[in-house]
Design a protein around this motif. Structure first.
Motif, PDB file in Angstrom:
ATOM      1  N   GLY A  50       0.731  -0.953   0.035  1.00  0.00           N
ATOM      2  CA  GLY A  50      -0.203  -0.151  -0.082  1.00  0.00           C
ATOM      3  C   GLY A  50       1.048   1.230  -0.084  1.00  0.00           C
ATOM      4  N   ASP A  51       2.033   1.394   0.427  1.00  0.00           N
ATOM      5  CA  ASP A  51       3.243   2.573   0.318  1.00  0.00           C
ATOM      6  C   ASP A  51       3.669   2.582  -1.512  1.00  0.00           C
ATOM      7  OD1 ASP A  51       3.268   2.720   2.590  1.00  0.00           O
ATOM      8  OD2 ASP A  51       5.255   1.257   2.835  1.00  0.00           O
ATOM      9  N   GLU A  52       3.434   4.146  -1.299  1.00  0.00           N
ATOM     10  CA  GLU A  52       3.566   4.415  -2.424  1.00  0.00           C
ATOM     11  C   GLU A  52       4.827   5.182  -2.454  1.00  0.00           C
ATOM     12  OE1 GLU A  52       1.894   7.897  -5.235  1.00  0.00           O
ATOM     13  OE2 GLU A  52       0.255   6.457  -4.751  1.00  0.00           O
ATOM     14  N   LEU A  53       5.784   4.716  -2.867  1.00  0.00           N
ATOM     15  CA  LEU A  53       7.320   5.462  -2.835  1.00  0.00           C
ATOM     16  C   LEU A  53       7.732   5.694  -3.344  1.00  0.00           C
ATOM     17  CD1 LEU A  53       8.504   2.001  -1.408  1.00  0.00           C
ATOM     18  CD2 LEU A  53       7.930   4.318  -0.253  1.00  0.00           C
ATOM     19  N   SER A  54       8.894   6.972  -3.901  1.00  0.00           N
ATOM     20  CA  SER A  54       9.487   7.518  -4.957  1.00  0.00           C
ATOM     21  C   SER A  54      10.682   7.210  -4.409  1.00  0.00           C
ATOM     22  CB  SER A  54       8.856   8.953  -4.860  1.00  0.00           C
ATOM     23  OG  SER A  54       8.179   8.893  -5.443  1.00  0.00           O
ATOM     24  N   ALA A  55      11.854   7.691  -5.290  1.00  0.00           N
ATOM     25  CA  ALA A  55      13.485   7.434  -4.620  1.00  0.00           C
ATOM     26  C   ALA A  55      14.459   8.272  -5.412  1.00  0.00           C
ATOM     27  CB  ALA A  55      14.143   6.536  -4.923  1.00  0.00           C
ATOM     28  N   ARG A  56      15.489   9.321  -5.112  1.00  0.00           N
ATOM     29  CA  ARG A  56      16.364  10.261  -5.852  1.00  0.00           C
ATOM     30  C   ARG A  56      17.488   9.646  -5.296  1.00  0.00           C
ATOM     31  NH1 ARG A  56      15.179  15.480  -7.069  1.00  0.00           N
ATOM     32  NH2 ARG A  56      16.650  16.031  -7.480  1.00  0.00           N
ATOM     33  N   LEU A  57      18.249   9.292  -6.092  1.00  0.00           N
ATOM     34  CA  LEU A  57      19.789   8.752  -6.318  1.00  0.00           C
ATOM     35  C   LEU A  57      20.209   9.850  -6.334  1.00  0.00           C
ATOM     36  CD1 LEU A  57      21.213   6.317  -6.575  1.00  0.00           C
ATOM     37  CD2 LEU A  57      21.772   7.161  -8.976  1.00  0.00           C
ATOM     38  N   VAL A 106      31.738   2.690  -7.962  1.00  0.00           N
ATOM     39  CA  VAL A 106      30.598   3.743  -7.849  1.00  0.00           C
ATOM     40  C   VAL A 106      29.776   4.055  -7.111  1.00  0.00           C
ATOM     41  CG1 VAL A 106      29.181   5.169  -8.899  1.00  0.00           C
ATOM     42  CG2 VAL A 106      31.308   4.524 -10.295  1.00  0.00           C
ATOM     43  N   THR A 107      29.982   4.413  -5.889  1.00  0.00           N
ATOM     44  CA  THR A 107      28.699   4.357  -4.761  1.00  0.00           C
ATOM     45  C   THR A 107      27.602   5.065  -5.267  1.00  0.00           C
ATOM     46  OG1 THR A 107      30.432   3.997  -3.411  1.00  0.00           O
ATOM     47  CG2 THR A 107      28.221   4.705  -1.691  1.00  0.00           C
ATOM     48  N   SER A 108      26.949   4.517  -4.776  1.00  0.00           N
ATOM     49  CA  SER A 108      25.104   6.226  -4.524  1.00  0.00           C
ATOM     50  C   SER A 108      24.163   5.814  -3.500  1.00  0.00           C
ATOM     51  CB  SER A 108      24.509   5.845  -5.602  1.00  0.00           C
ATOM     52  OG  SER A 108      24.001   3.999  -6.591  1.00  0.00           O
ATOM     53  N   ASP A 109      23.676   6.654  -3.269  1.00  0.00           N
ATOM     54  CA  ASP A 109      22.518   6.803  -2.408  1.00  0.00           C
ATOM     55  C   ASP A 109      21.151   7.289  -3.103  1.00  0.00           C
ATOM     56  OD1 ASP A 109      23.973   6.199  -0.320  1.00  0.00           O
ATOM     57  OD2 ASP A 109      24.573   8.090   0.625  1.00  0.00           O
ATOM     58  N   ALA A 110      19.838   5.926  -2.859  1.00  0.00           N
ATOM     59  CA  ALA A 110      18.993   6.059  -2.968  1.00  0.00           C
ATOM     60  C   ALA A 110      17.882   6.503  -2.053  1.00  0.00           C
ATOM     61  CB  ALA A 110      18.655   5.014  -3.676  1.00  0.00           C
ATOM     62  N   GLU A 111      17.694   7.683  -1.648  1.00  0.00           N
ATOM     63  CA  GLU A 111      16.896   8.188  -0.722  1.00  0.00           C
ATOM     64  C   GLU A 111      14.927   8.066  -1.306  1.00  0.00           C
ATOM     65  OE1 GLU A 111      17.777   9.201   2.411  1.00  0.00           O
ATOM     66  OE2 GLU A 111      19.879   9.499   1.775  1.00  0.00           O
ATOM     67  N   ILE A 112      14.499   7.488  -0.271  1.00  0.00           N
ATOM     68  CA  ILE A 112      13.127   6.236  -0.545  1.00  0.00           C
ATOM     69  C   ILE A 112      12.782   6.933   0.471  1.00  0.00           C
ATOM     70  CG2 ILE A 112      11.331   4.409  -1.016  1.00  0.00           C
ATOM     71  CD1 ILE A 112      13.999   2.936  -1.798  1.00  0.00           C
ATOM     72  N   THR A 113      11.224   7.989  -0.592  1.00  0.00           N
ATOM     73  CA  THR A 113      10.506   8.368   0.284  1.00  0.00           C
ATOM     74  C   THR A 113       8.454   7.744   0.137  1.00  0.00           C
ATOM     75  OG1 THR A 113      10.599  10.158  -0.783  1.00  0.00           O
ATOM     76  CG2 THR A 113      11.803  10.777   0.721  1.00  0.00           C
ATOM     77  N   ASP A 114       7.982   8.256   1.434  1.00  0.00           N
ATOM     78  CA  ASP A 114       7.321   7.618   0.932  1.00  0.00           C
ATOM     79  C   ASP A 114       5.741   9.197  -0.211  1.00  0.00           C
ATOM     80  OD1 ASP A 114       5.450   9.273   3.362  1.00  0.00           O
ATOM     81  OD2 ASP A 114       6.150   7.815   4.187  1.00  0.00           O
ATOM     82  N   ALA A 115       4.461   8.494   0.119  1.00  0.00           N
ATOM     83  CA  ALA A 115       3.772   9.653  -0.533  1.00  0.00           C
ATOM     84  C   ALA A 115       3.711  11.273   0.422  1.00  0.00           C
ATOM     85  CB  ALA A 115       2.457   8.664  -0.585  1.00  0.00           C
ATOM     86  N   ALA A 116       3.725  10.751   1.560  1.00  0.00           N
ATOM     87  CA  ALA A 116       4.230  12.281   2.182  1.00  0.00           C
ATOM     88  C   ALA A 116       4.908  12.823   2.425  1.00  0.00           C
ATOM     89  CB  ALA A 116       3.489  11.601   3.962  1.00  0.00           C
ATOM     90  N   GLY A 117       6.625  12.090   1.860  1.00  0.00           N
ATOM     91  CA  GLY A 117       7.203  12.330   2.157  1.00  0.00           C
ATOM     92  C   GLY A 117       8.462  12.544   3.042  1.00  0.00           C
ATOM     93  N   ASP A 118       7.924  11.492   4.017  1.00  0.00           N
ATOM     94  CA  ASP A 118       8.234  11.118   4.789  1.00  0.00           C
ATOM     95  C   ASP A 118       9.943   9.896   4.725  1.00  0.00           C
ATOM     96  OD1 ASP A 118       7.685  12.528   6.414  1.00  0.00           O
ATOM     97  OD2 ASP A 118       5.679  11.072   6.670  1.00  0.00           O
TER      98      ASP A 118
END
Length: 149
Positions: A100-107, A121-133
């Motif tokens: 049920g989570d709606e997730l977006s990610a920013r690399l 090559v190291t990368s971080d994906a910050e994954i947040t829910d629909a509320a931006g948390d």
């Protein structure tokens, strides 16, 4: 072409929202042999205080993959898919992923380290829910070889 050092610090746009489905969580749980009932039975997950089934921790890779596709598609990166090996993976959770989570990610590319003719090559994906948390930070290290010399 070696990995372009100028990609360090590069941020990519957020991925489109990914709706976490109950059946996807169940399928993933079976694939990784996560046998706890919270991964397949909504009643068991609800008894633990969750709204629906809880994804195994490595499920974050499903969302992170969308960001890695952005990186691999970057024309000036110097990264050629056939020369890439996924070398390391880490997760830092704020809370579990639940159906049920709606997730977006920013690399963000956070570093490049050269080893012989290869690059890490190291990368971080910050994954947040629909509320931006914040839900989870998924860190990947890709080993990129030079390929045929």
């Amino acid at each position: 072409m070696p990995v372009n050092p100028e990609i360090v610090g590069r941020e990519f746009p957020p991925t489109p929202p990914y709706l976490v489905g109950r059946e996807k969580v169940r399928e993933f749980a079976r694939a990784v042999f996560a046998t706890d009932a919270q991964h397949t039975d909504p009643a068991a997950a609800q008894a633990l205080g969750y709204a629906d089934v809880v994804a195994p921790p490595t499920f974050a890779m499903v969302v992170q993959d969308l960001t890695l596709q952005q990186l691999l598609g970057e024309p000036d990166s110097g990264i050629v898919l056939q020369n890439v090996l996924h070398a390391e993976q880490r997760f830092r959770y704020t809370r579990p992923i639940v159906a049920g989570d709606e997730l977006s990610a920013r690399l963000t590319v956070t570093g490049i380290r050269t080893l012989g003719g290869n690059a890490m090559v190291t990368s971080d994906a910050e994954i947040t829910d629909a509320a931006g948390d914040h839900v989870v930070t998924a860190t990947s290290v890709l080993l990129v070889g030079e390929g045929d010399r």
